[in-house]
Design an enzyme around this catalytic site. Sequence first.
Site, mmCIF file in Angstrom:
data_model
loop_
_atom_site.group_PDB
_atom_site.id
_atom_site.type_symbol
_atom_site.label_atom_id
_atom_site.label_comp_id
_atom_site.label_asym_id
_atom_site.label_seq_id
_atom_site.Cartn_x
_atom_site.Cartn_y
_atom_site.Cartn_z
ATOM 1 C CG HIS A 78 -16.868 2.435 0.708
ATOM 2 N ND1 HIS A 78 -16.421 3.650 0.252
ATOM 3 C CD2 HIS A 78 -18.217 2.517 0.709
ATOM 4 C CE1 HIS A 78 -17.449 4.433 0.001
ATOM 5 N NE2 HIS A 78 -18.555 3.769 0.266
ATOM 6 C CG ASP A 109 -13.924 8.553 -1.003
ATOM 7 O OD1 ASP A 109 -13.875 7.803 -0.007
ATOM 8 O OD2 ASP A 109 -13.321 9.644 -1.080
#
Length: 425
Positions: A396, A400
């Site tokens: 992450h 995204d």
Amino acid sequence: MGEFIIKMPDVGEGVAEAELVEWHVKPGDPVREDMVLAAVMTDKATVEIPSPVTGTVLWLGAEIGDTVAVKAPLLRIQVAGEGGEVTAAPMPETVIIEPKEEQSPVARVESLPSVEVKTPVQSAPVARAVVQSPADKPLASPAVRLRAQESGIDLRQVPGTGPVGRITHDDLDQFLARGAQPSVTPAGLAMKTTVEEIKVTGLRRRISEKMVLATSRIPHITYVEEIDVTDLEDLRTTMNASRKPDQTKLTILPFLMRALVKTVAEQPGVNATFDDDAGIITRHGAVHIGVATQTPAGLTVPVVRHAEARNIWNCATELVRLAEAARSGSALREELSGSTITITSLGAMGGIATTPIINHPEVAIVGVNKIMTRPMWDGSQFIPRKMMNLSSSFDHRVVDGWDAAAFVQRLKVLLETPALIFIES
């Protein structure tokens, strides 16, 4: 005739009073030695109060819910005696066995109540261990009996050090500490006490280190999507039926590999590695697909290099070759390193969903779950379809959530319409 006044026992732990929560007798009831008369509760435990004598209840000194101070009169029992003597010798004023923290909510307390005798009595005998004969019913409180039953202990084999051979929790502790095994064992069941220590070395140690590195440094986001692979399975069956003798039988993985090649061409940020120490993301033009493979030594990840330059048959052949090399331990170092994205599959044991751990320093891993035939609604009726979930994890810090979802959705389109996999851009 004589009279015992039983007082609230001192249960230790600095407790000065306790709440009466239960009476087991009422005035006029006959009682026998070792019979539970009442139960009191402190802020730490519930304590049962047994009778030290046989007789008849004359008076109760409190009602349920009352708070009774330690050594306050609790009840009176009339006892038989001759010449001012009672049939049972008086007990020491208070004997406490401290409760252990790990014991059950019913405190392991053997409290012999404070006793007042209104008639002359003989001095109390010295306590000694008594082993019950097989014909005797062992003397023990309900809490002790329950603990013995749960532990599979025959109380007739336990020496009792309490009054008249009464068995206490301390006696049970000492019995077990001497190495005595429970004498009551359910048929067909036996306790196992063997312990095996396995030193973590070699491949298992490297796997362990890599998993710790990946989970401690990579904030994972996992995205699960269901894929209708009915058409893909039909195509795979047709292609396998017409394959040439030198062509490897196709599984679903070569199709997924080719779908990955097309998808990362559109989303190069997923085919990448991240050097978090240097703060550098490297996007790779080459698609080196690692395929997690279980071997007798543990999990390895052989790498199908340059999948972008291989057709589906060649992907299948190279995949089989590398898997065999990994399982036999003959895979070369360069065949087990350098991947840019990884596939993991548990085959028929793939479950409904998984949470794959990213192969550090990559930024994405695609997990294949098992194929199941399920009824699916086509707008007018339920029809059987072959469904499979993809469980994909992403770094992450680099990918995204929107990009992760878009990546999986593109894979979904390609796998649900497998002809698109073969159309050159």
